[in-house]
Scaffold this motif. Sequence first.
Motif, PDB file in Angstrom:
ATOM      1  N   ASP A 159      41.353   9.587  20.849  1.00 19.70           N
ATOM      2  CA  ASP A 159      41.060   8.997  19.810  1.00 19.70           C
ATOM      3  C   ASP A 159      41.383   9.346  18.169  1.00 19.70           C
ATOM      4  N   HIS A 163      44.669   6.838  24.002  1.00 18.23           N
ATOM      5  CA  HIS A 163      44.277   6.022  22.942  1.00 18.23           C
ATOM      6  C   HIS A 163      44.238   7.046  21.669  1.00 18.23           C
ATOM      7  N   TRP A 192      34.769   8.230  25.562  1.00 18.68           N
ATOM      8  CA  TRP A 192      34.761   7.741  24.349  1.00 18.68           C
ATOM      9  C   TRP A 192      34.132   8.009  23.227  1.00 18.68           C
ATOM     10  N   MET A 247      37.116  -1.886  25.601  1.00 16.57           N
ATOM     11  CA  MET A 247      36.455  -0.847  25.290  1.00 16.57           C
ATOM     12  C   MET A 247      35.126  -1.416  24.945  1.00 16.57           C
ATOM     13  N   HIS A 306      44.354   6.664  17.022  1.00  8.12           N
ATOM     14  CA  HIS A 306      44.780   5.845  16.011  1.00  8.12           C
ATOM     15  C   HIS A 306      45.983   6.596  15.048  1.00  8.12           C
TER      16      HIS A 306
END
Length: 439
Positions: free
Chosen positions: A370, A41, A340, A273, A43
């Motif tokens: 992330d 995961h 996270w 999430m 971005h």
Amino acid sequence: MPSITSEAPASTRNSSSPLTSEQIRIAVDEELQRTPFIDIHTHLFMPSLGKLGLWGIDELLTYHYLEAELFRFAKVTPDEYWKLTKQGQADLIWQTLFIQNRPISESTRGVVAVLKAFGLDPSAKDLTQAREFFGKQEVSSHIRRVFELAGISEAVMTNDPLDPEEAPLWEHGAEPNDQFHAVLRLDRILNKWPEHWQVLQGKGYNVEAQLGGQSITEVRRFLSDWVKRMNPVYMACSLPDTFQYPEDSLRGRLLKEAVIPSCGEHNIPLSLMIGPRYQVNPAIKLAGDAVGKANLRALEHILVEFPKVRFLASILSRENQHEFCVYARKFANLMPFGCWWFLNQPSIVEEITRERIEMLGASFIPQHSDARVLEQVIYKWRNTRRTMGPIFTNTYTLLAEDGRAVTREDIRDDIKLLFRTNFERWVNLRDGRGLVSAA
Ligand code: RAT
Ligand code: ZN
């Protein structure tokens, strides 16, 4: 720095002979370094998505984790800060957090590690040298070098079909890239339907504000069209700490009647999430989200209702982590992943990962980066490897002490499962060897 290679490390002699405790420590460190991880995961964006992909020193310094820290140290108000140019913001953050103060927080130390990885001066008085260096890079070769330095083979993106900048790029056929996988991110649809249903309508889907008429069928048609267009490895949504399921709400209906059945139909997992408290301080924009303890009964109800759909899940609150592991023991269609956002700090990663190994063996995915800015994967994965080393060493030392010989092969297999194969299997990425997936 890790390098991705299939060659066996120098210290491997016989990978199936039992190891002593010191050899276990060495084997764990070497296998962590040499295994190329999948970053499940991020971005980050593939090159064909152009300007969406952020990289370079100005983006690194204006990361929202650092902006939150800036406002603790500097007199600048958020309003004044937002009026500065990107370079002005980066200069202010550099001067405040790196020159006038010591960069000892996790996020500031990360920038130091990135500069060091490229041979740049982490104590420079200004950003001239760094800007010159990043200005000279060509994006595709830079991505390859960064992934190599980070020890990752692939990164999973976050792709929002309702993002006005991103959607047209997909609609015009964005060129895929072997190093990136797409994810169909559904926050706008699920959490902000009232503000977005007309966008779907504008694209030719016959939906209504209150989900009347053909709306559910049409949302499913929209999802199917985007699954075809993006070929996503999973669908995803972040959900607030107050999330309830089942729920008599637009989101509750969209999840139950459209999104989860669509995941089942296309045989792709849904990533949940759960736990942000969005915009507790809107003045600091992206940095303004906080965290709250979630009610994981909502997750339980989803897992019971959809036993054939596979779920990835990451929960933001530290206080939820133990019950989250218990749920993973009860439901084979749940794959816990990552520590996270606010949990990605060595002290907390250590605690959570130990707990997960003790309760789940190697049947989870320990971490994702992330990353929002390309080069962040270098420090985030370096930190993960550094934190995980002693945890795995302890795990195998205890096993050896209790009477089961531990070999390098054992360690290699588990690290590969945790950081690659569990994901590959869960999303049917390749024919990996690992957990038997639920559906
Ligand atoms: O970690 C972050 O940068 C957050 O702002 C969020 O993007 C979060 O990770 C998310 O995917 O919602
Ligand atoms: Zn994220």
